[in-house]
Design an enzyme around this catalytic site. Structure first.
Site, short mmCIF file in Angstrom:
data_model
loop_
_atom_site.label_atom_id
_atom_site.label_comp_id
_atom_site.label_asym_id
_atom_site.label_seq_id
_atom_site.Cartn_x
_atom_site.Cartn_y
_atom_site.Cartn_z
N SER A 1 39.38 40.28 -45.13
CA SER A 1 39.08 40.49 -46.55
C SER A 1 38.21 41.73 -46.67
O SER A 1 37.66 42.20 -45.67
CB SER A 1 38.31 39.27 -47.07
OG SER A 1 37.67 39.54 -48.30
N TYR B 1 31.91 32.61 -47.44
CA TYR B 1 33.19 33.32 -47.31
C TYR B 1 32.97 34.66 -46.61
O TYR B 1 33.72 35.04 -45.71
CB TYR B 1 33.78 33.52 -48.71
CG TYR B 1 35.14 34.15 -48.77
CD1 TYR B 1 36.30 33.38 -48.65
CD2 TYR B 1 35.30 35.53 -48.97
CE1 TYR B 1 37.56 33.95 -48.73
CE2 TYR B 1 36.55 36.11 -49.05
CZ TYR B 1 37.67 35.32 -48.93
OH TYR B 1 38.92 35.89 -49.00
P1 NDP Z 1 45.65 30.57 -52.26
O1 NDP Z 1 44.54 29.68 -52.70
O2 NDP Z 1 46.55 31.17 -53.29
O3 NDP Z 1 46.56 29.82 -51.17
C1 NDP Z 1 45.94 29.21 -50.10
C2 NDP Z 1 46.95 28.67 -49.14
O4 NDP Z 1 46.23 28.10 -48.01
C3 NDP Z 1 47.79 27.57 -49.71
O5 NDP Z 1 49.07 27.60 -49.13
C4 NDP Z 1 47.04 26.30 -49.28
O6 NDP Z 1 47.92 25.22 -49.24
C5 NDP Z 1 46.56 26.72 -47.90
N1 NDP Z 1 45.40 26.00 -47.40
C6 NDP Z 1 44.16 25.93 -47.96
N2 NDP Z 1 43.36 25.16 -47.19
C7 NDP Z 1 44.11 24.74 -46.14
C8 NDP Z 1 43.87 23.93 -45.02
N3 NDP Z 1 42.67 23.35 -44.81
N4 NDP Z 1 44.88 23.70 -44.15
C9 NDP Z 1 46.10 24.26 -44.34
N5 NDP Z 1 46.39 25.05 -45.38
C10 NDP Z 1 45.41 25.29 -46.27
O7 NDP Z 1 44.93 31.73 -51.41
P2 NDP Z 1 45.38 33.23 -51.17
O8 NDP Z 1 46.82 33.31 -50.94
O9 NDP Z 1 44.77 34.07 -52.21
O10 NDP Z 1 44.58 33.55 -49.82
C11 NDP Z 1 45.20 33.51 -48.55
C12 NDP Z 1 44.26 34.16 -47.54
O11 NDP Z 1 44.00 35.49 -47.93
C13 NDP Z 1 42.90 33.48 -47.42
O12 NDP Z 1 42.45 33.53 -46.09
C14 NDP Z 1 42.02 34.35 -48.29
O13 NDP Z 1 40.68 34.28 -47.92
C15 NDP Z 1 42.60 35.71 -47.99
N6 NDP Z 1 42.31 36.73 -48.97
C16 NDP Z 1 42.74 36.61 -50.27
C17 NDP Z 1 42.49 37.61 -51.17
C18 NDP Z 1 42.95 37.56 -52.57
O14 NDP Z 1 42.61 38.49 -53.33
N7 NDP Z 1 43.72 36.56 -52.99
C19 NDP Z 1 41.72 38.81 -50.78
C20 NDP Z 1 41.33 38.82 -49.40
C21 NDP Z 1 41.62 37.82 -48.55
P3 NDP Z 1 47.50 23.75 -49.80
O15 NDP Z 1 46.68 23.95 -51.02
O16 NDP Z 1 48.76 23.04 -50.04
O17 NDP Z 1 46.74 23.17 -48.68
#
Ligand code: NDP
Length: 255
Positions: free
Chosen positions: A146, A159
């Site tokens: 990130s 985070y």
């Molecule tokens: P979302 O909240 O849109 O999606 C998160 C995903 O992770 C979902 O598929 C969710 O599935 C899954 N998830 C969450 N917790 C768990 C868990 N304990 N076990 C398995 N799966 C899990 O997040 P983003 O797509 O925005 O983020 C994805 C990654 O990118 C993260 O690491 C985030 O920190 C990083 N990131 C995002 C940014 C952004 O601007 N969006 C910027 C920089 C980094 P479910 O809910 O079904 O468990």
């Protein structure tokens, strides 16, 4: 030549947290580049819906619903993949959560939850994948960092600590496993349009701050991570190790 460099045909990619958001976009992009996809998330219905969508588009996909913070579930998931003769060639440690509040108001339980979901999971899943990759003498690990791997912002301390950890965990993986034919790198997305950022997208003050700060003057789309993900998952990056590629509209370059 240029096509085969980035071709993922014959490779299997496990992308954690790929039932929606950035992970789902990376899964779709890698599938189009030829990879077989293993979709993960905690919600089995969402995982199956993502698998069904990939299959409907003509791609090979299967689901592996497990909580990335549950070590026993992670170990069992890898054993199930072994039993099905599915070798993970590309691991994308993408699952993550956000929690926003002033640092003095965080409980230690909340701190641990963010660290375990965003950082410890990458260690545990990386370890299980790498054991098998080392035995095969090749593999690609892509950790999702990130802007918070580099910079802090008020209200997201756990985070930021986790994502800073991702940057150096990536380096540790690279230096320990490079000689075994493994490349471990990270992608650092900027502000992208996903559920995680809904509160920020809905906040007019945040939007005007972001537009004043990001040189591209816009949010990033999830599919804009696909190029970096394919590069780091393919032969094109076979001598790239321990790096973070920021896909951030120029944000980290700007004063
Ligand atoms: P979302 O909240 O849109 O999606 C998160 C995903 O992770 C979902 O598929 C969710 O599935 C899954 N998830 C969450 N917790 C768990 C868990 N304990 N076990 C398995 N799966 C899990 O997040 P983003 O797509 O925005 O983020 C994805 C990654 O990118 C993260 O690491 C985030 O920190 C990083 N990131 C995002 C940014 C952004 O601007 N969006 C910027 C920089 C980094 P479910 O809910 O079904 O468990």
């Amino acid at each position: 030549m240029s096509t085969s460099l980035f071709d993922l045909s014959g490779r299997t990619a496990l992308i954690t947290g790929s039932s929606r958001g950035l992970g789902r976009a990376i899964a779709e992009g890698m599938a189009k580049a030829g990879a077989r996809i293993v979709i993960n998330g905690t919600d089995p219905a969402r995982v199956e819906a993502a698998v069904a969508a990939l299959r409907a588009a003509g791609h090979a996909a299967k689901g592996a619903a497990f909580d990335v913070t549950d070590e026993a579930a992670v170990v069992a998931a890898f054993e199930r993949l072994d039993a099905g003769a599915i070798a993970v060639d590309i691991l994308v440690n993408n699952a993550g959560i956000q929690m926003r509040k002033p640092l003095v108001e965080f409980s230690s339980a909340e701190w641990r939850k963010v660290i375990e979901t965003n950082l410890t999971s990458a260690f545990i899943i990386g370890r299980e994948a790498a054991k098998r990759m080392i035995a095969r003498g090749r593999g690609k690990i892509i950790n999702i960092g990130s802007l918070a791997s580099e910079l802090a912002r008020p209200t997201i301390a756990p985070y930021t600590a986790a994502k800073g950890g991702i940057k150096n965990l990536t380096r540790s993986m690279a230096v320990e496993w490079a000689a075994s034919g493994i490349q471990a790198n990270a992608i650092g997305p900027g502000y992208m349009l996903t559920d995680m950022n809904q509160a920020l997208m809905d906040n007019a003050d945040f939007n005007s701050w972001l537009m004043s700060r990001v040189p591209s003057k816009r949010w990033g789309r999830p599919d804009e991570l696909v190029g970096a993900a394919i590069f780091l998952g393919s032969s094109a990056s076979d001598y790239v190790n321990g790096q973070v590629i920021y896909v951030d509209g120029g944000m980290l370059a700007a004063m």
